[in-house]
Design a protein around this motif. Structure first.
Motif, mmCIF file in Angstrom:
data_model
loop_
_atom_site.group_PDB
_atom_site.id
_atom_site.type_symbol
_atom_site.label_atom_id
_atom_site.label_comp_id
_atom_site.label_asym_id
_atom_site.label_seq_id
_atom_site.Cartn_x
_atom_site.Cartn_y
_atom_site.Cartn_z
ATOM 1 N N SER A 17 0.825 -1.206 0.000
ATOM 2 C CA SER A 17 0.000 0.000 0.000
ATOM 3 C C SER A 17 0.864 1.264 0.000
ATOM 4 N N TRP A 21 0.802 4.245 -2.860
ATOM 5 C CA TRP A 21 0.623 5.635 -2.451
ATOM 6 C C TRP A 21 1.805 6.506 -2.882
ATOM 7 N N TRP A 55 -6.399 6.785 -2.582
ATOM 8 C CA TRP A 55 -6.985 6.975 -1.251
ATOM 9 C C TRP A 55 -7.336 5.660 -0.559
ATOM 10 N N PRO A 56 -7.880 4.661 -1.246
ATOM 11 C CA PRO A 56 -8.086 3.381 -0.551
ATOM 12 C C PRO A 56 -6.766 2.760 -0.079
ATOM 13 N N PHE A 58 -4.107 4.530 0.756
ATOM 14 C CA PHE A 58 -3.686 5.309 1.924
ATOM 15 C C PHE A 58 -4.409 4.804 3.175
ATOM 16 N N ALA A 59 -5.692 4.506 3.039
ATOM 17 C CA ALA A 59 -6.443 3.939 4.168
ATOM 18 C C ALA A 59 -5.832 2.604 4.597
ATOM 19 N N LEU A 60 -5.397 1.804 3.623
ATOM 20 C CA LEU A 60 -4.742 0.530 3.957
ATOM 21 C C LEU A 60 -3.397 0.771 4.638
ATOM 22 N N VAL A 62 -2.696 3.265 6.640
ATOM 23 C CA VAL A 62 -3.024 3.626 8.020
ATOM 24 C C VAL A 62 -3.485 2.393 8.805
ATOM 25 N N ALA A 63 -4.356 1.592 8.214
ATOM 26 C CA ALA A 63 -4.879 0.416 8.909
ATOM 27 C C ALA A 63 -3.772 -0.593 9.221
ATOM 28 N N GLY A 96 -0.861 12.944 4.428
ATOM 29 C CA GLY A 96 -2.273 12.710 4.120
ATOM 30 C C GLY A 96 -3.075 13.999 4.120
#
Length: 134
Positions: A17, A21, A55-56, A58-60, A62-63, A96
């Motif tokens: 991820s 990004w 963006w998905p 980036f969410a991954l 962070v997760a 972000g």
């Protein structure tokens, strides 16, 4: 024999991820002169399409980053690890946030500044992530 664990999957997802990004930002920056030559709307359209992918991921980032933190024994690491992790988290937040402003503004000057901050922050966060595991 191949030994795939939850740790392997977690680390793969995080690195993958981050690659999408950060690598995507570099590719978009490299393509910008070509996109500008295609018409005034081309850079915005390409950026919007990139955002649907970026963006998905980036969410991954962070997760999986949060998941990574749950795997650390913070009592067993040195103060320098805590500081490095804190700096990395600040850089991820700054990157972000800057990318978010970049994608929402209509100001060319603000897009330029926030694009640069987003990329530099992302690269610095990547560097600090490598520091954490070496």
């Amino acid at each position: 024999m191949l030994d795939v664990s939850a740790d392997t999957i977690r680390q793969f997802l995080h690195v993958f991820s981050v690659s999408v990004w950060v690598g995507g930002q570099i590719v978009m920056a490299a393509l910008l002169p070509v996109l500008r030559g295609l018409g005034p709307d081309a850079p915005r359209r390409a950026a919007n399409q990139f955002g649907k992918v970026a963006w998905p991921f980036f969410a991954l980032v962070v997760a999986t980053g949060i998941w990574n933190m749950f795997e650390v024994d913070f009592d067993g690491v040195e103060t320098s690890y805590h500081v490095t992790l804190g700096v990395k988290m600040l850089l991820v937040a700054a990157a972000g946030g800057a990318a978010g402003v970049h994608s929402l503004t209509d100001s060319p000057a603000l897009r330029g500044v926030t694009g640069a901050i987003g990329l530099i922050g992302s690269l610095a966060a990547l560097f600090f992530g490598v520091v954490l595991v070496t």
